[in-house]
Design a protein around this motif. Structure first.
Motif, PDB file in Angstrom:
ATOM      1  N   ILE A   1     -42.893  10.066  13.388  1.00 18.66           N
ATOM      2  CA  ILE A   1     -43.807  10.969  14.089  1.00 18.66           C
ATOM      3  C   ILE A   1     -43.494  12.401  13.678  1.00 18.66           C
ATOM      4  O   ILE A   1     -42.325  12.789  13.613  1.00 18.66           O
ATOM      5  CB  ILE A   1     -43.634  10.833  15.619  1.00 18.66           C
ATOM      6  N   VAL A   2     -44.532  13.162  13.383  1.00 15.99           N
ATOM      7  CA  VAL A   2     -44.344  14.592  13.130  1.00 15.99           C
ATOM      8  C   VAL A   2     -45.161  15.335  14.187  1.00 15.99           C
ATOM      9  O   VAL A   2     -46.346  15.067  14.367  1.00 15.99           O
ATOM     10  CB  VAL A   2     -44.817  14.969  11.711  1.00 15.99           C
ATOM     11  N   LEU A   3     -44.461  16.190  14.896  1.00 17.19           N
ATOM     12  CA  LEU A   3     -45.148  16.927  15.964  1.00 17.19           C
ATOM     13  C   LEU A   3     -45.779  18.198  15.406  1.00 17.19           C
ATOM     14  O   LEU A   3     -45.235  18.824  14.501  1.00 17.19           O
ATOM     15  CB  LEU A   3     -44.149  17.310  17.062  1.00 17.19           C
ATOM     16  N   THR A   4     -46.938  18.534  15.963  1.00 15.28           N
ATOM     17  CA  THR A   4     -47.550  19.814  15.603  1.00 15.28           C
ATOM     18  C   THR A   4     -47.002  20.883  16.555  1.00 15.28           C
ATOM     19  O   THR A   4     -46.641  20.548  17.693  1.00 15.28           O
ATOM     20  CB  THR A   4     -49.086  19.751  15.743  1.00 15.28           C
ATOM     21  N   PRO A   5     -46.898  22.129  16.169  1.00 10.56           N
ATOM     22  CA  PRO A   5     -47.277  22.643  14.857  1.00 10.56           C
ATOM     23  C   PRO A   5     -46.348  22.120  13.754  1.00 10.56           C
ATOM     24  O   PRO A   5     -45.146  22.060  13.943  1.00 10.56           O
ATOM     25  CB  PRO A   5     -47.132  24.162  15.008  1.00 10.56           C
TER      26      PRO A   5
ATOM     27  N   ASP B   1     -53.759  10.459  13.070  1.00  8.37           N
ATOM     28  CA  ASP B   1     -53.604  11.207  14.317  1.00  8.37           C
ATOM     29  C   ASP B   1     -53.779  10.218  15.469  1.00  8.37           C
ATOM     30  O   ASP B   1     -54.072   9.033  15.246  1.00  8.37           O
ATOM     31  CB  ASP B   1     -54.582  12.394  14.393  1.00  8.37           C
ATOM     32  N   VAL B   2     -53.609  10.709  16.697  1.00  9.94           N
ATOM     33  CA  VAL B   2     -53.582   9.788  17.833  1.00  9.94           C
ATOM     34  C   VAL B   2     -54.930   9.084  18.028  1.00  9.94           C
ATOM     35  O   VAL B   2     -54.982   7.881  18.322  1.00  9.94           O
ATOM     36  CB  VAL B   2     -53.157  10.526  19.123  1.00  9.94           C
ATOM     37  N   LEU B   3     -56.013   9.813  17.818  1.00 12.22           N
ATOM     38  CA  LEU B   3     -57.327   9.197  18.012  1.00 12.22           C
ATOM     39  C   LEU B   3     -57.556   8.062  17.012  1.00 12.22           C
ATOM     40  O   LEU B   3     -58.056   6.991  17.357  1.00 12.22           O
ATOM     41  CB  LEU B   3     -58.430  10.254  17.873  1.00 12.22           C
ATOM     42  N   ALA B   4     -57.138   8.296  15.777  1.00  7.18           N
ATOM     43  CA  ALA B   4     -57.281   7.243  14.756  1.00  7.18           C
ATOM     44  C   ALA B   4     -56.379   6.065  15.084  1.00  7.18           C
ATOM     45  O   ALA B   4     -56.756   4.903  14.908  1.00  7.18           O
ATOM     46  CB  ALA B   4     -56.941   7.813  13.386  1.00  7.18           C
ATOM     47  N   LEU B   5     -55.197   6.385  15.597  1.00 11.29           N
ATOM     48  CA  LEU B   5     -54.261   5.316  15.956  1.00 11.29           C
ATOM     49  C   LEU B   5     -54.878   4.389  17.009  1.00 11.29           C
ATOM     50  O   LEU B   5     -54.791   3.167  16.918  1.00 11.29           O
ATOM     51  CB  LEU B   5     -52.954   5.916  16.484  1.00 11.29           C
TER      52      LEU B   5
ATOM     53  N   ALA C   1     -42.772  -6.367   1.970  1.00  9.93           N
ATOM     54  CA  ALA C   1     -42.743  -4.940   1.606  1.00  9.93           C
ATOM     55  C   ALA C   1     -43.023  -4.109   2.872  1.00  9.93           C
ATOM     56  O   ALA C   1     -43.644  -4.586   3.818  1.00  9.93           O
ATOM     57  CB  ALA C   1     -43.777  -4.649   0.541  1.00  9.93           C
ATOM     58  N   PHE C   2     -42.541  -2.890   2.864  1.00  9.65           N
ATOM     59  CA  PHE C   2     -42.660  -1.988   4.013  1.00  9.65           C
ATOM     60  C   PHE C   2     -43.817  -1.030   3.761  1.00  9.65           C
ATOM     61  O   PHE C   2     -43.849  -0.348   2.733  1.00  9.65           O
ATOM     62  CB  PHE C   2     -41.323  -1.259   4.149  1.00  9.65           C
ATOM     63  N   LEU C   3     -44.780  -1.012   4.670  1.00  6.98           N
ATOM     64  CA  LEU C   3     -45.906  -0.087   4.536  1.00  6.98           C
ATOM     65  C   LEU C   3     -45.769   0.990   5.614  1.00  6.98           C
ATOM     66  O   LEU C   3     -46.042   0.745   6.788  1.00  6.98           O
ATOM     67  CB  LEU C   3     -47.243  -0.817   4.707  1.00  6.98           C
ATOM     68  N   PRO C   4     -45.317   2.201   5.242  1.00 10.86           N
ATOM     69  CA  PRO C   4     -45.040   3.213   6.261  1.00 10.86           C
ATOM     70  C   PRO C   4     -46.304   3.864   6.835  1.00 10.86           C
ATOM     71  O   PRO C   4     -47.257   4.116   6.108  1.00 10.86           O
ATOM     72  CB  PRO C   4     -44.187   4.246   5.515  1.00 10.86           C
ATOM     73  N   ILE C   5     -46.245   4.122   8.126  1.00 14.58           N
ATOM     74  CA  ILE C   5     -47.326   4.829   8.818  1.00 14.58           C
ATOM     75  C   ILE C   5     -46.715   6.029   9.532  1.00 14.58           C
ATOM     76  O   ILE C   5     -45.735   5.884  10.278  1.00 14.58           O
ATOM     77  CB  ILE C   5     -47.999   3.912   9.869  1.00 14.58           C
ATOM     78  N   LEU C   6     -47.275   7.195   9.285  1.00  9.82           N
ATOM     79  CA  LEU C   6     -46.774   8.424   9.913  1.00  9.82           C
ATOM     80  C   LEU C   6     -47.840   8.962  10.867  1.00  9.82           C
ATOM     81  O   LEU C   6     -49.017   9.031  10.513  1.00  9.82           O
ATOM     82  CB  LEU C   6     -46.452   9.447   8.829  1.00  9.82           C
ATOM     83  N   LEU C   7     -47.397   9.291  12.069  1.00  7.37           N
ATOM     84  CA  LEU C   7     -48.329   9.782  13.083  1.00  7.37           C
ATOM     85  C   LEU C   7     -48.134  11.284  13.262  1.00  7.37           C
ATOM     86  O   LEU C   7     -47.001  11.760  13.411  1.00  7.37           O
ATOM     87  CB  LEU C   7     -48.047   9.061  14.412  1.00  7.37           C
ATOM     88  N   ILE C   8     -49.239  12.017  13.263  1.00  7.93           N
ATOM     89  CA  ILE C   8     -49.165  13.448  13.539  1.00  7.93           C
ATOM     90  C   ILE C   8     -49.762  13.681  14.920  1.00  7.93           C
ATOM     91  O   ILE C   8     -50.891  13.242  15.197  1.00  7.93           O
ATOM     92  CB  ILE C   8     -49.938  14.250  12.481  1.00  7.93           C
ATOM     93  N   THR C   9     -48.996  14.278  15.788  1.00  5.09           N
ATOM     94  CA  THR C   9     -49.479  14.465  17.155  1.00  5.09           C
ATOM     95  C   THR C   9     -48.874  15.720  17.767  1.00  5.09           C
ATOM     96  O   THR C   9     -47.806  16.179  17.355  1.00  5.09           O
ATOM     97  CB  THR C   9     -49.118  13.243  18.029  1.00  5.09           C
ATOM     98  N   SER C  10     -49.538  16.213  18.803  1.00  8.25           N
ATOM     99  CA  SER C  10     -48.975  17.367  19.506  1.00  8.25           C
ATOM    100  C   SER C  10     -48.218  16.898  20.742  1.00  8.25           C
ATOM    101  O   SER C  10     -47.563  17.673  21.411  1.00  8.25           O
ATOM    102  CB  SER C  10     -50.110  18.306  19.940  1.00  8.25           C
ATOM    103  N   ARG C  11     -48.308  15.592  21.032  1.00  9.44           N
ATOM    104  CA  ARG C  11     -47.733  15.085  22.286  1.00  9.44           C
ATOM    105  C   ARG C  11     -46.296  14.626  22.117  1.00  9.44           C
ATOM    106  O   ARG C  11     -46.008  13.677  21.384  1.00  9.44           O
ATOM    107  CB  ARG C  11     -48.572  13.923  22.801  1.00  9.44           C
TER     108      ARG C  11
END
Ligand code: ADP
Length: 376
Positions: free
Chosen positions: A121-125, A73-77, A94-104
């Motif tokens: 990026i995946v937006l909430t909800p 999430d954004v705070l962890a980022l 090698a590719f290490l993927p990082i996915l961010l979950i945020t409401s922004r």
């Protein structure tokens, strides 16, 4: 409703996804969740753990431990940005993927250099189906990159072993050939001496090929440098190295105007320019004095360096092919070479984030161009 919710509060909105289950199961990809909210981590881990190997990490720590995909999430980022960057780098190629979950929605604007750390990026909800699709795409890319890395390592080990053995055999063949010549020359007739000479020249050509192949595969294996390099100095160095070849061929190499300083790797740049200049001198019609002219242009995005020659030219149908390994348009009896020069050029330029190409036609000379990104 409850099982539809991946994160707390009102984050889940896709009612129809209740029955959408993750179906893979067999392949236990490792996902690590780095989220400040313990409740969100728990819910997400619960949903994902049916199909993936899920770990919830302590956000105050660095990104240690093995995993195939990180969810933040954004705070962890914010807390882990340096750690993410160095972890991603250490995993390359090698590719290490990082996915961010945020409401922004505007997280890209609000976070500097976001795309150096985050791949998706995946937006909430959150909609489960969307999250699942993105996870699967990222994990597929991860698996492919690992597979590619493994195959490259296998290939490299194979080439290493083969070139090592070939070098040893060739040393022995050439050594005995030399001994035969030194010890027995007086007793051998013309025909035998001719055979000895042929063995020597073919053996040396095989040695050169093995060396080129070795260099080609090792090109850029160490990390690619990215510092300011004065191209005029690189060109002068290449001309200096090629000096006796230039003189023997009666060639001229002209520098038209100043060349820029670029961000790049001096060894890769030298490989590139050396091959393009020596090809410009080599591929001329008999009786022509080779002339290679080097110039540069600047656009908004790139520096372009041009190598123009007065040589035999290349038919448009071959403009792409000649950059592939071992593609030669002429036999060695016509022009010497191994067919690896231009593929080394392309590899070197692409490792620096650039492009290479040629404009030419048969009998009308060629202009090879190299574009290097302006990273200032
Ligand atoms: P090599 O020069 O060792 O054969 P390269 O990969 O450098 O290998 O070049 C591949 C082929 O492309 C050459 O064999 C030649 O036929 C053609 N070629 C390369 N540079 C030029 C040039 N400047 N003019 C005409 N043909 C060229």
């Amino acid at each position: 409703m409850a099982e539809n919710r991946l994160l707390d509060s009102s984050l889940a909105r896709n009612l129809h996804s209740v029955n959408l289950c993750l179906t893979r199961g067999a392949n236990m990809d490792r996902i690590t969740i780095f989220m400040k909210s313990k409740e969100n981590s728990r819910l997400l881990a619960e949903w994902l753990s049916d199909n993936y190997h899920v770990t919830v990490a302590d956000v105050t720590r660095r990104l240690n431990g093995p995993f195939d995909l990180g969810i933040l999430d954004v705070l962890a980022l914010q807390e882990l940005r340096e750690s993410i960057r160095s972890r991603k780098q250490s995993e390359e190629p090698a590719f290490l993927p990082i996915l961010l979950i945020t409401s922004r929605q505007d997280v890209g604007l609000a976070t500097q250099n976001l795309w150096q750390m985050v791949d998706e990026i995946v937006l909430t909800p959150i909609e489960k189906i969307e999250l699942q699709a993105r996870l699967e795409t990222l994990l597929r890319a991860r698996r492919l990159s690992l597979e590619l890395k493994r195959r490259n390592e296998d290939l490299e080990a194979l080439v290493q072993a083969v070139t090592h053995d070939l070098r040893a055999y060739l040393r022995v063949i050439l050594g005995f050939n030399r001994a035969l010549n030194e010890d027995e020359a007086g007793r051998l007739d013309e025909r035998c001496l001719h055979y000895i000479e042929r063995i020597k020249s073919e053996g040396e050509a095989a040695q050169a090929l093995v060396d080129m192949l070795f260099d080609f595969l090792h090109l850029g294996r160490d990390s690619v440098g990215n510092r300011v390099v004065d191209l005029s100095l690189i060109i002068k160095d290449c001309i200096h190295t090629l000096n006796s070849y230039i003189r023997n061929q009666g060639a001229r190499v002209l520098l038209e105007g100043e060349l820029p300083a670029v961000q790049g790797d001096p060894i890769l740049l030298r490989t590139t320019f050396y091959n393009l200049i020596s090809n410009g001198i080599t591929y001329v019609a008999p009786g022509t004095e080779p002339l290679v002219t080097i110039s540069s242009d600047v656009t908004d995005l790139a520096y372009r360096i041009n190598f123009s020659d007065n040589g035999i030219g290349i038919a448009p149908g071959n403009h792409e092919r000649i950059f592939q390994p071992f593609v030669r348009l002429h036999g060695v009896e016509e022009y010497p070479g191994t067919g690896l020069g231009l593929s080394a050029v392309r590899k070197a330029v692409e490792l620096m984030g650039g492009r290479v190409g040629v404009e030419s036609d048969l009998g009308r000379g060629s202009t090879f161009w190299v574009e290097l990104p302006r990273n200032e």
